[in-house]
Design a protein around this motif. Structure first.
Motif, mmCIF file in Angstrom:
data_model
loop_
_atom_site.group_PDB
_atom_site.id
_atom_site.type_symbol
_atom_site.label_atom_id
_atom_site.label_comp_id
_atom_site.label_asym_id
_atom_site.label_seq_id
_atom_site.Cartn_x
_atom_site.Cartn_y
_atom_site.Cartn_z
ATOM 1 N N ARG A 93 0.819 -1.214 0.000
ATOM 2 C CA ARG A 93 0.000 0.000 0.000
ATOM 3 C C ARG A 93 0.854 1.267 0.000
ATOM 4 N N GLU A 94 1.947 1.287 0.772
ATOM 5 C CA GLU A 94 2.806 2.478 0.834
ATOM 6 C C GLU A 94 3.567 2.667 -0.467
ATOM 7 N N GLU A 95 4.064 1.567 -1.032
ATOM 8 C CA GLU A 95 4.822 1.653 -2.296
ATOM 9 C C GLU A 95 3.927 2.108 -3.447
ATOM 10 N N ILE A 96 2.684 1.641 -3.462
ATOM 11 C CA ILE A 96 1.734 2.049 -4.511
ATOM 12 C C ILE A 96 1.471 3.549 -4.435
ATOM 13 N N CYS A 97 1.275 4.059 -3.216
ATOM 14 C CA CYS A 97 1.027 5.494 -3.041
ATOM 15 C C CYS A 97 2.224 6.322 -3.478
ATOM 16 N N LEU A 98 3.414 5.900 -3.094
ATOM 17 C CA LEU A 98 4.626 6.636 -3.472
ATOM 18 C C LEU A 98 4.798 6.673 -4.985
ATOM 19 N N PHE A 99 4.559 5.539 -5.650
ATOM 20 C CA PHE A 99 4.717 5.487 -7.104
ATOM 21 C C PHE A 99 3.682 6.365 -7.799
ATOM 22 N N MET A 100 2.430 6.302 -7.350
ATOM 23 C CA MET A 100 1.385 7.106 -7.983
ATOM 24 C C MET A 100 1.611 8.593 -7.750
ATOM 25 N N GLU A 101 2.126 8.951 -6.581
ATOM 26 C CA GLU A 101 2.437 10.360 -6.305
ATOM 27 C C GLU A 101 3.569 10.860 -7.189
ATOM 28 N N SER A 102 4.516 9.988 -7.489
ATOM 29 C CA SER A 102 5.614 10.375 -8.395
ATOM 30 C C SER A 102 5.114 10.613 -9.811
ATOM 31 N N LYS A 103 3.937 10.046 -10.124
ATOM 32 C CA LYS A 103 3.319 10.221 -11.441
ATOM 33 C C LYS A 103 2.265 11.340 -11.428
ATOM 34 N N GLY A 104 2.180 12.055 -10.299
ATOM 35 C CA GLY A 104 1.242 13.173 -10.219
ATOM 36 C C GLY A 104 -0.187 12.771 -9.921
ATOM 37 N N LYS A 105 -0.415 11.561 -9.444
ATOM 38 C CA LYS A 105 -1.764 11.072 -9.151
ATOM 39 C C LYS A 105 -2.152 11.391 -7.700
ATOM 40 N N ASP A 106 -3.425 11.660 -7.490
ATOM 41 C CA ASP A 106 -3.935 11.954 -6.151
ATOM 42 C C ASP A 106 -4.121 10.643 -5.377
ATOM 43 N N THR A 107 -3.530 10.562 -4.201
ATOM 44 C CA THR A 107 -3.615 9.335 -3.383
ATOM 45 C C THR A 107 -4.310 9.605 -2.045
ATOM 46 N N THR A 108 -5.100 10.663 -2.001
ATOM 47 C CA THR A 108 -5.776 11.025 -0.741
ATOM 48 C C THR A 108 -6.645 9.882 -0.231
ATOM 49 N N GLU A 109 -7.413 9.268 -1.147
ATOM 50 C CA GLU A 109 -8.306 8.179 -0.750
ATOM 51 C C GLU A 109 -7.527 6.953 -0.303
#
Length: 346
Positions: A93-109
């Motif tokens: 879960r943490e790695e997925i959020c970090l990767f998506m944030e590096s791609k400019g994706k919102d991970t608030t949910e």
């Protein structure tokens, strides 16, 4: 089948029931937690749908030296994939959020505490459902054994609900992990206990038709423990003879219920008929779906010269549980072919 029974003047009533595995799968939908699965599927599809994102994500996991190196796809028709995807996403879960944030994706949910708690619960309960699903699959599964598996799961649900209300998460490892990371007041044990209660109620409702067959299943699974007075009158005398026969009891303990039914002597015809009727009940459509899968594997676009006779032979061999070639008969046929061939040459 009922029409055929009327044509043959069969007066017995046909017992109708649903596939146990399908029923178990439908029960899982009673949790009403598709919003959690939708969020997870969006994250997985973002990573897996594009080749570049997928390669970068795997390289990202390799750099972090994580236990897992990739995310699996979720396939709706493959019930077990749901649990595998949930488990892997929870672990990463943490790695997925970090990767998506590096791609400019919102991970608030994805970082929301309420969502993470729901994800942990869905991960654990789906894992339990998958374990039961695997126990229900396979060849030679007698319907009485399959019903016993479902009955055991209903008892487990009752235990889990009681423990959840007491904030005991012994059998919910992902929930335990989240509870340790969050404050005690945040983890909604009462809410998830209500979910378990709803799931248990759905199991009772969907498997009510099997509950009506309980006495029939007991006669097959353990005839030596059946109360003779509560058994049907036409079976009572034979049941007494069976339960007083130590030789048959020893054989039952040695070979099990399904095999023992073949050993019921001819002097107990009613018990033999009763056992045959129960054994003829298919607990699931597993064998039908397995045969269809075998056909799909063999009947491909690359095998354009495959005839119906060839396909029939392939399916017959691949689906046979025990097949022993008659070598003597095959050799004899070959001899006849050689002799007739030699005669025509002359």
């Amino acid at each position: 089948m009922r029409e055929r029974m009327r044509e043959e003047n069969v007066t017995d009533e046909l017992t109708a029931y649903h596939c146990i595995i399908h029923q178990e799968s439908l029960c899982g939908k009673a949790l009403k937690m598709e919003h959690v699965m939708s969020t997870i599927k969006r994250a997985v599809n973002f990573i897996r749908a594009k080749g570049l994102n997928h390669r970068q994500f795997k390289a990202f996991l390799e750099e972090l030296d994580t236990e897992y190196g990739d995310l699996p796809y979720h396939t709706e028709v493959r019930w077990l994939s749901r649990g595998k995807v949930l488990q892997r996403c929870f672990e990463l879960r943490e790695e997925i959020c970090l990767f998506m944030e590096s791609k400019g994706k919102d991970t608030t949910e994805l970082r929301d505490e309420t969502f993470l708690c729901e994800m942990a619960f869905l991960c654990d309960i789906t894992s339990h459902l998958n374990v039961m699903n695997l126990q229900l699959q396979g060849r030679g599964r007698v319907i009485s054994d399959m019903y016993s598996t479902v009955k055991a799961f209903k008892t487990k649900l009752s235990l889990w609900e009681t423990q959840m209300r007491k904030e005991n998460l012994s059998h919910f490892s992902s929930c335990q992990t989240m509870k340790e990371k969050l404050s005690i007041a945040v983890f909604p044990c009462a809410q998830f206990a209500d979910k378990l209660s709803i799931l248990a109620a759905d199991f009772r409702c969907r498997f009510a038709d099997f509950e009506a067959q309980k006495s029939r299943f007991e006669l097959l699974s353990n005839p030596f423990a059946v109360d003779v007075e509560s058994a049907p009158p036409n079976l009572q005398m034979e049941l007494i003879e069976l339960q007083c026969n130590d030789t048959l009891k020893e054989k039952y303990e040695r070979v099990g219920a399904a095999e023992f039914s073949r050993s019921i002597p001819d002097t107990m015809p009613q018990l033999r008929i009763q056992a045959a009727r129960t054994l003829s009940m298919f607990g699931s459509t597993y064998l039908c779906e397995q045969l269809f899968s075998l056909m799909k594997l063999n009947k491909t676009s690359q095998r354009s010269r495959l005839t119906d006779n060839h396909l029939h032979s392939i399916l017959r061999i691949s689906s046979a549980q025990s097949l022993t070639p008659n070598i003597d008969e095959l050799v004899q046929k070959m001899r006849h072919l050689q002799v007739s061939g030699s005669a025509s040459d002359k």
